[in-house]
Design a protein around this motif. Structure first.
Motif, PDB file in Angstrom:
ATOM      1  N   THR A  38     108.075  27.067 -51.781  1.00 53.08           N
ATOM      2  CA  THR A  38     106.673  27.246 -52.228  1.00 53.08           C
ATOM      3  C   THR A  38     106.961  27.802 -53.699  1.00 53.08           C
ATOM      4  O   THR A  38     106.221  27.503 -54.543  1.00 53.08           O
ATOM      5  N   GLU A  41     107.794  25.259 -56.123  1.00 52.98           N
ATOM      6  CA  GLU A  41     106.729  24.283 -56.166  1.00 52.98           C
ATOM      7  C   GLU A  41     105.691  24.948 -57.457  1.00 52.98           C
ATOM      8  O   GLU A  41     105.205  24.198 -58.323  1.00 52.98           O
ATOM      9  N   ARG A  42     105.536  26.208 -57.233  1.00 54.93           N
ATOM     10  CA  ARG A  42     104.630  26.912 -58.181  1.00 54.93           C
ATOM     11  C   ARG A  42     105.305  26.991 -59.861  1.00 54.93           C
ATOM     12  O   ARG A  42     104.526  26.735 -60.530  1.00 54.93           O
ATOM     13  N   PRO A  65     107.553  34.623 -52.370  1.00 57.21           N
ATOM     14  CA  PRO A  65     107.378  33.976 -50.992  1.00 57.21           C
ATOM     15  C   PRO A  65     107.421  35.044 -50.044  1.00 57.21           C
ATOM     16  O   PRO A  65     106.763  35.291 -49.174  1.00 57.21           O
ATOM     17  N   ASP A  68     104.090  37.148 -50.496  1.00 56.78           N
ATOM     18  CA  ASP A  68     102.997  36.321 -49.832  1.00 56.78           C
ATOM     19  C   ASP A  68     103.096  36.338 -48.283  1.00 56.78           C
ATOM     20  O   ASP A  68     102.032  36.465 -47.729  1.00 56.78           O
ATOM     21  N   PHE A 269     101.150  26.453 -43.721  1.00 56.16           N
ATOM     22  CA  PHE A 269     101.794  26.058 -44.899  1.00 56.16           C
ATOM     23  C   PHE A 269     103.018  25.783 -44.695  1.00 56.16           C
ATOM     24  O   PHE A 269     103.831  24.949 -45.189  1.00 56.16           O
ATOM     25  N   TYR A 273     105.654  22.553 -45.448  1.00 54.22           N
ATOM     26  CA  TYR A 273     107.199  22.564 -46.354  1.00 54.22           C
ATOM     27  C   TYR A 273     108.168  21.934 -45.239  1.00 54.22           C
ATOM     28  O   TYR A 273     108.973  20.966 -45.888  1.00 54.22           O
TER      29      TYR A 273
END
Lengths: 354, 167
Positions: A38, A41-42, A65, A68, A269, A273
């Motif tokens: 994640t 990706e960002r 991460p 989050d 989510f 992934y």
């Protein structure tokens, strides 16, 4: 002394310990990749769009991460009154579990040798080598549909229902294309076991001994079309961005996960992934020779998996979403005929070659 | 160990099969049916038939049940709830007890002869279940296989003709 393969019959306690270690390591590495995918990706999409991505939490946003995860964990967990409760709670688990189970049959390294009590044992770096490995993976991919469909159906909301209907139609069509495209691999390797397929790819390219010996017989060289079809069909099957119609934000709010909150939303989510990692691992094993390569076993494998992950992220930053009828046309009128044609051509070639 | 697993999965299969009829929302019925199919797949694995197990999950749980759920979604039966008690349940229960009784009578009718066929556990371990099924299907049973595929082709053509609009 020739080494024996460690099994339940010759050293039960040792076998159980090795199995436990393999499962724990594979699971925690997978979860680590999922968490940091994640972040990557960002970051990557941010760079591709001339932004920075996360920068505030930790060095270069490395703790993002975890932040989050904590945030989602402490959010209120809402189950709508009108929802079908049991299916609503089960759906996020049903989408994550098949992705994790499919990792069990993927070989992530060569055999590991060690001596214990005067006997040399061989430990295959694979949780279990099923005789029907590839079929097992296809079966698990088939079960992955349920999570999304149930989430859409159980939420009892119009957007979720539309997302669920789109997802089921899309995943059934592309599952077929993905399954047909890898049939040619079994024709060439004459086995369904994934370790057997990796072993078959370590011979000289196309059996021509005049070629330099460091070029191995990876199936991407003999089957580039099947490779392309498989990667595209798998991306559609796990709903990655050019094919993410089930959760198209601009039309359906958030599609099948509109009504979800807190950890259940996080599970969706994680599943996305985890599916990406699984698909990358399968593609690397079937077409890129698995753990075969210039470095030590599992390092090659991780490099290939990361390469695929980067490719998926890159595609997400590049392509716009398909329209729904275009998606269906591509699935049924382009991918499936191409895969079938590829099977016929390969069958004739195998027949002539032998 | 194996028999404990067998009883565990057999119990789960029977209870989920019962809940297929008893569950009040069609979605839960469908979920229970999927559970039953997965238990069957496990039982196939215990019978040394891994290929059958994979096909069971791929075809029944992965394709047919998804289509059934798709129909439930399209007809929007997701929230429909059955009445709590119906007479059908009593009749169904009676018929299944009768079936159990008849099956029991037939199973216990004869003695075991102890004869062993060509395919034993050892052959499966040596050659692999998939290879054996493939060989049998494409040599000995080729004609029934082809007939079945023509039947499926006819069904596909029929479905296309029925759903095709005038252009």
């Amino acid at each position: 002394m020739t080494p024996e393969v460690l099994s339940l019959s010759n050293a039960p306690a040792l076998w159980a310990a090795a199995m436990l270690v393999k499962i724990i390591v594979a699971f925690s590495v997978l979860m680590g990749i999922v968490a940091y995918a994640t972040w990557v990706e960002r970051k990557v999409i941010g760079r591709m769009q001339s932004r920075f991505g996360p920068t505030m939490t930790g060095y270069k946003g490395l703790l993002q991460p975890i932040a989050d995860g904590i945030k989602l964990f402490f959010k209120e967990d809402i189950i709508p009154n009108e929802a079908s409760k049991f299916a609503f709670v089960v759906a996020p688990m049903m989408i994550l579990a098949p992705a994790l189970i499919a990792m069990a049959v993927i070989p992530f390294g060569g055999d590991y040798q060690f001596t214990f009590g005067g006997v040399t044992y061989l430990v295959p770096m694979q949780i279990t080598d099923l005789n029907i490995g590839v079929l097992f993976i296809l079966a698990m991919a088939g079960l992955g549909v349920y999570g999304i469909v149930l989430a859409g159906l159980a939420s009892n909301s119009k957007y979720s229902l539309l997302g669920g209907i789109r997802a089921s139609a899309q995943m059934i069509s592309y599952e077929l294309a993905a399954g047909l495209s890898i049939v040619v691999i079994f024709m060439l390797s004459e086995t369904l076991s994934l370790s057997g397929i990796v072993a078959a790819q370590q011979e000289v390219l196309w059996g021509i001994t005049a070629l330099p010996s460091w070029i191995h017989n990876w199936y991407i060289f003999s089957q580039p079309l099947a490779f392309g079809l498989f990667v595209i069909a798998s991306m559609a099957e796990i709903n990655r961005t050019p094919f993410d119609l089930p959760e198209a934000e601009t039309e359906l709010v958030s599609g099948f996960c509109t009504e979800y909150s807190s950890m259940k939303y996080a599970l969706f989510f994680m599943a996305e992934y985890a599916n990406m990692v699984t698909i990358s691992a399968i593609a690397a094993t079937l077409f890129l020779g698995g753990w075969d390569g210039p470095f030590f076993g599992w390092i090659n494998f991780l490099i290939k998996v990361f390469g695929f992950m980067f490719f998926f992220i890159w595609v997400r930053a590049t392509f716009p979403r398909l329209r729904y009828d275009q998606l269906m046309q591509m699935g049924w009128k382009v991918m499936i005929p191409l895969a079938l044609g590829n099977i016929v051509v390969t069958a004739v070639a195998v027949l002539l070659w032998n | 160990m194996l028999s404990i697993l067998f009883y565990l999965f057999a119990t789960v299969a029977i209870f989920s099969a019962f809940y297929v009829t008893k569950a009040r929302s069609p979605v839960n019925s469908a979920l229970c049916l999927v559970t039953t199919f997965i238990c069957f797949a496990v039982l196939y694995i215990m019978l040394d038939a891994p290929f059958m197990a994979a096909i069971q999950i791929m075809v029944y749980a992965g394709a047919i049940m998804v289509l059934i759920i798709f129909v439930i979604m399209l007809l929007n039966l997701g929230t429909a709830i059955k009445k709590r008690y119906t007479h059908a349940l009593v009749w169904g229960g009676g018929v299944s007890v009768l079936m159990l009784f008849i099956t029991n009578v037939f199973i216990r009718r004869g003695e075991m002869s102890g004869k062993v066929g060509d395919v034993t556990t050892q052959t499966i371990h040596n050659y692999g279940h998939t290879e054996l099924i493939g060989k049998a299907m494409f040599t000995e049973f080729l004609l029934p296989f082809e007939i079945a595929s023509i039947l499926l082709l006819v069904a596909i053509v029929g479905a296309v003709i029925l759903s095709k609009r005038e252009v």
